[in-house]
Design a protein around this motif. Sequence first.
Motif, short mmCIF file in Angstrom:
data_model
loop_
_atom_site.label_atom_id
_atom_site.label_comp_id
_atom_site.label_asym_id
_atom_site.label_seq_id
_atom_site.Cartn_x
_atom_site.Cartn_y
_atom_site.Cartn_z
N ASN A 1 0.85 -1.17 0.00
CA ASN A 1 0.00 0.00 0.00
C ASN A 1 0.90 1.23 0.00
N THR A 2 0.82 2.04 -1.06
CA THR A 2 1.61 3.26 -1.15
C THR A 2 0.74 4.50 -0.98
N ASP A 3 -0.48 4.31 -0.48
CA ASP A 3 -1.43 5.40 -0.30
C ASP A 3 -1.18 6.11 1.03
N ALA A 4 0.03 6.60 1.22
CA ALA A 4 0.39 7.27 2.48
C ALA A 4 -0.19 8.69 2.49
N PRO A 5 -0.56 9.20 3.67
CA PRO A 5 -0.46 8.55 4.98
C PRO A 5 -1.71 7.79 5.39
N GLU B 1 4.03 2.95 -6.93
CA GLU B 1 4.73 4.23 -7.02
C GLU B 1 4.71 4.97 -5.69
N MET B 2 5.90 5.30 -5.19
CA MET B 2 6.05 6.17 -4.02
C MET B 2 6.45 7.57 -4.50
N VAL B 3 5.81 8.59 -3.94
CA VAL B 3 6.11 9.98 -4.30
C VAL B 3 6.90 10.62 -3.16
N PHE B 4 8.13 11.06 -3.46
CA PHE B 4 9.01 11.63 -2.44
C PHE B 4 8.83 13.15 -2.37
N THR B 5 8.64 13.63 -1.13
CA THR B 5 8.52 15.06 -0.87
C THR B 5 9.11 15.37 0.50
N ALA B 6 9.25 16.67 0.78
CA ALA B 6 9.65 17.12 2.13
C ALA B 6 9.42 18.62 2.23
N ASP B 7 8.45 19.02 3.06
CA ASP B 7 8.19 20.45 3.31
C ASP B 7 8.04 21.23 2.02
N LEU C 1 16.05 18.10 -5.49
CA LEU C 1 17.11 17.94 -4.49
C LEU C 1 18.26 18.91 -4.73
N SER C 2 18.82 19.37 -3.61
CA SER C 2 20.08 20.11 -3.59
C SER C 2 20.99 19.42 -2.59
N PRO C 3 22.30 19.71 -2.60
CA PRO C 3 23.18 19.07 -1.62
C PRO C 3 22.70 19.28 -0.19
N GLY C 4 22.60 18.17 0.56
CA GLY C 4 22.20 18.21 1.96
C GLY C 4 20.70 18.09 2.18
N VAL C 5 19.91 17.99 1.12
CA VAL C 5 18.45 17.93 1.24
C VAL C 5 17.98 16.47 1.19
N SER C 6 16.98 16.15 2.02
CA SER C 6 16.39 14.81 2.05
C SER C 6 14.91 14.90 1.69
N VAL C 7 14.40 13.86 1.04
CA VAL C 7 12.97 13.75 0.75
C VAL C 7 12.49 12.39 1.25
N TYR C 8 11.16 12.29 1.48
CA TYR C 8 10.62 11.13 2.17
C TYR C 8 9.39 10.57 1.45
N MET D 1 23.61 18.47 -11.60
CA MET D 1 22.38 19.24 -11.70
C MET D 1 21.51 18.76 -12.85
N GLY D 2 20.19 18.85 -12.64
CA GLY D 2 19.25 18.54 -13.72
C GLY D 2 19.10 17.07 -14.04
N ARG D 3 19.58 16.21 -13.20
CA ARG D 3 19.48 14.77 -13.43
C ARG D 3 18.23 14.19 -12.74
N THR D 4 17.77 13.06 -13.21
CA THR D 4 16.66 12.36 -12.57
C THR D 4 16.96 10.87 -12.50
N VAL D 5 16.49 10.23 -11.44
CA VAL D 5 16.62 8.77 -11.29
C VAL D 5 15.29 8.23 -10.78
N ALA D 6 15.10 6.93 -10.90
CA ALA D 6 13.89 6.27 -10.39
C ALA D 6 14.30 4.97 -9.71
N PRO D 7 14.69 5.06 -8.44
CA PRO D 7 15.09 3.84 -7.73
C PRO D 7 13.90 2.94 -7.45
N ALA D 8 14.09 1.65 -7.57
CA ALA D 8 13.05 0.66 -7.26
C ALA D 8 13.61 -0.31 -6.23
N TRP D 9 12.79 -0.60 -5.23
CA TRP D 9 13.21 -1.51 -4.16
C TRP D 9 12.36 -2.78 -4.20
#
Length: 229
Positions: A61-65, A82-88, A95-102, A215-223
Motif C-alpha cells: 500500500n503506497t497510499d500514504a499517509p 509508485e512512491m512519491v518523495f517530498t519534504a516540506d 534535491l540540492s546538496p544536503g536535502v532529504s525527501v521522504y 544538476m538537472g538529473r533524474t533517477v527512479a530507484p526501485a526496491w
Amino acid sequence: MEQHKRRTVRRRIFAIAAGGAALGLGAAATLAAWTDTEWVFGGDGTGGPGVGTSTFAVQQNTDAPAFDEAAWTDEPDNPGGEMVFTADGILGTELSPGVSVYSSMALRTTSTSIAGSVELQAATPAAGITTTDPDGLLFAALDVRVATSATPFACDASAFTGGATVIADGALASTGGSVSQDLLEESGSVQYYCFEVTLPDPIPVAGGVGPAEYMGRTVAPAWEFVATS
C-alpha cells in the motif's frame, strides 16, 4: 470271481475319491465369492477435497499517509507501486546538496495467506522508467535510510530518531535491509516503512566530475522486498 470283486471295490473307491475332490472344489469356489471392501478419502469434513497446498502472498500500500483499505495491491514486478518523495513542499526532483525527501509504504499478507517475513533489497533502477542520469552519476551519489514499525508513524526526519527501527542506512545503490520483518497470516498485521533519500553535502563526486555535473538529473530507484513463508 475273487479278482472280479477286487476290481469292483477298487472302482468304487476311485469314484468316491473323485466325488470328494469335486465337492471340495465346489466348496472352495463358493467361499471365494464372499468378499467385501471398504474405502476412505481425505476430505474437508463437508465432502470436498481435504489435502492441498497453502497460499503465501504479500501485498503493498503506497497510499500514504491514509493507507486506505481499497489501496492494497499486488505488485510483483519491477517497477512496482509508485512512491512519491517530498519534504516540506520540496519535490523529490528538486534535491540540492544536503536535502532529504521522504515517502512511505506498507506491507501485509493477503486475507488467505499464511504467515511469513519480508526483507528489503538494495535499490535498482526502475524498469521502463525514462530517466536523465548519464553514466548513473546521481544514482551512485544518493544515500538512503529506511525505518520500519508495526504501527503507523510520521515519515520525516523524526522517523529515524523515534521508536521505529532503522533497517537501512547507506549508499542508495548498495544498501538493503539489515533484518527481516515478520507478517502475520491473513492480513493479521501491517508493517510500515519510511524511505529517506538524500543528496549528500558535499556530493561525493566521482572521477574528477564537478558538482555542477549532477544538476538537472533524474533517477527512479526501485526496491524489492523478498518475501518468505
